[in-house]
Scaffold this motif. Sequence first.
Motif, PDB file in Angstrom:
ATOM      1  N   LEU A 134      -1.763 -10.649 179.738  1.00  0.00           N
ATOM      2  CA  LEU A 134      -1.307  -9.071 180.005  1.00  0.00           C
ATOM      3  C   LEU A 134      -2.548  -9.193 181.204  1.00  0.00           C
ATOM      4  N   SER A 135      -3.643 -10.271 181.743  1.00  0.00           N
ATOM      5  CA  SER A 135      -3.595 -10.557 182.901  1.00  0.00           C
ATOM      6  C   SER A 135      -3.757 -10.965 184.326  1.00  0.00           C
ATOM      7  N   PRO A 173       0.385 -12.006 185.789  1.00  0.00           N
ATOM      8  CA  PRO A 173       2.412 -11.121 186.326  1.00  0.00           C
ATOM      9  C   PRO A 173       2.674 -12.399 186.247  1.00  0.00           C
ATOM     10  N   LEU A 229       5.013  -8.114 177.888  1.00  0.00           N
ATOM     11  CA  LEU A 229       4.000  -7.807 178.882  1.00  0.00           C
ATOM     12  C   LEU A 229       4.634  -6.810 180.453  1.00  0.00           C
ATOM     13  N   ALA A 230       6.167  -7.140 180.704  1.00  0.00           N
ATOM     14  CA  ALA A 230       6.704  -6.257 181.692  1.00  0.00           C
ATOM     15  C   ALA A 230       5.942  -4.613 180.964  1.00  0.00           C
ATOM     16  N   ARG A 287       2.379  -3.372 181.108  1.00  0.00           N
ATOM     17  CA  ARG A 287       2.552  -2.323 182.850  1.00  0.00           C
ATOM     18  C   ARG A 287       2.870  -1.412 182.870  1.00  0.00           C
ATOM     19  N   LEU A 346       1.145   1.150 181.624  1.00  0.00           N
ATOM     20  CA  LEU A 346      -0.806   1.137 182.455  1.00  0.00           C
ATOM     21  C   LEU A 346      -0.378   1.455 183.326  1.00  0.00           C
ATOM     22  N   GLY A 347       0.616   1.530 184.369  1.00  0.00           N
ATOM     23  CA  GLY A 347       0.851   1.949 186.142  1.00  0.00           C
ATOM     24  C   GLY A 347       1.309   3.285 185.693  1.00  0.00           C
TER      25      GLY A 347
END
Length: 205
Positions: free
Chosen positions: A95-96, A98, A107-108, A111, A114-115
């Motif tokens: 997760l941390s 890319p 995972l995408a 993110r 989150l974004g």
Amino acid sequence: MDTARADMERVISRGGSCIFTDGSGFEDGAGAAAVVATGRGVGAKRQKHLGSMGEHTVFESEVCGAILALDIIADIPRLTDVDIFLDCQPAIAALSSPKPQPGQYLLAAFRAVLGRILSTRRTLKIRLRWVPAHVGIVGNELVDTLAKEAAQGATTALKTRIKVFESPLPTSRAAVIAAGAKAFAKRWDEEWRTSPRYTRVASFD
């Protein structure tokens, strides 16, 4: 254990919230969960049933648990400081980072969610922390139970739109390979135990 407990108490003492997440492969089902823990006790929870262990991995479940934590965060508008606790170090690393790796679409999705949250709440601070499993920390023990329930089919409604969860998740290649290997090993053991040679060998081994 003491470090994890101290981290949680420090977060709560400064007015923050802890969200514990977990992924589970239980009785051939895969599930994920997240639950809030504050100084006042436990709060909101989320659960997601992924499908069977023949279709999904525990790693996928762990990442889904982190996505569920973001759904909880998105539903608490005045939250300014939160720590997400996971007991899976590979999931935290993934997760941390890319870098391309298995479960990349999840995972995408993490993110992306989150974004979207951070774009509208610029003062919000979110951290990922590791917590050891089964060490008596209430939030972590509770989310373990919730994840097992999710593996058996329990699913709660989301408060925000998470596109990746709007349809069944794609079958994991790693899960299919693991299921095939397990089935092959079981078949081999059954055929070996019914063979004449097994009876002879078993007498001295």
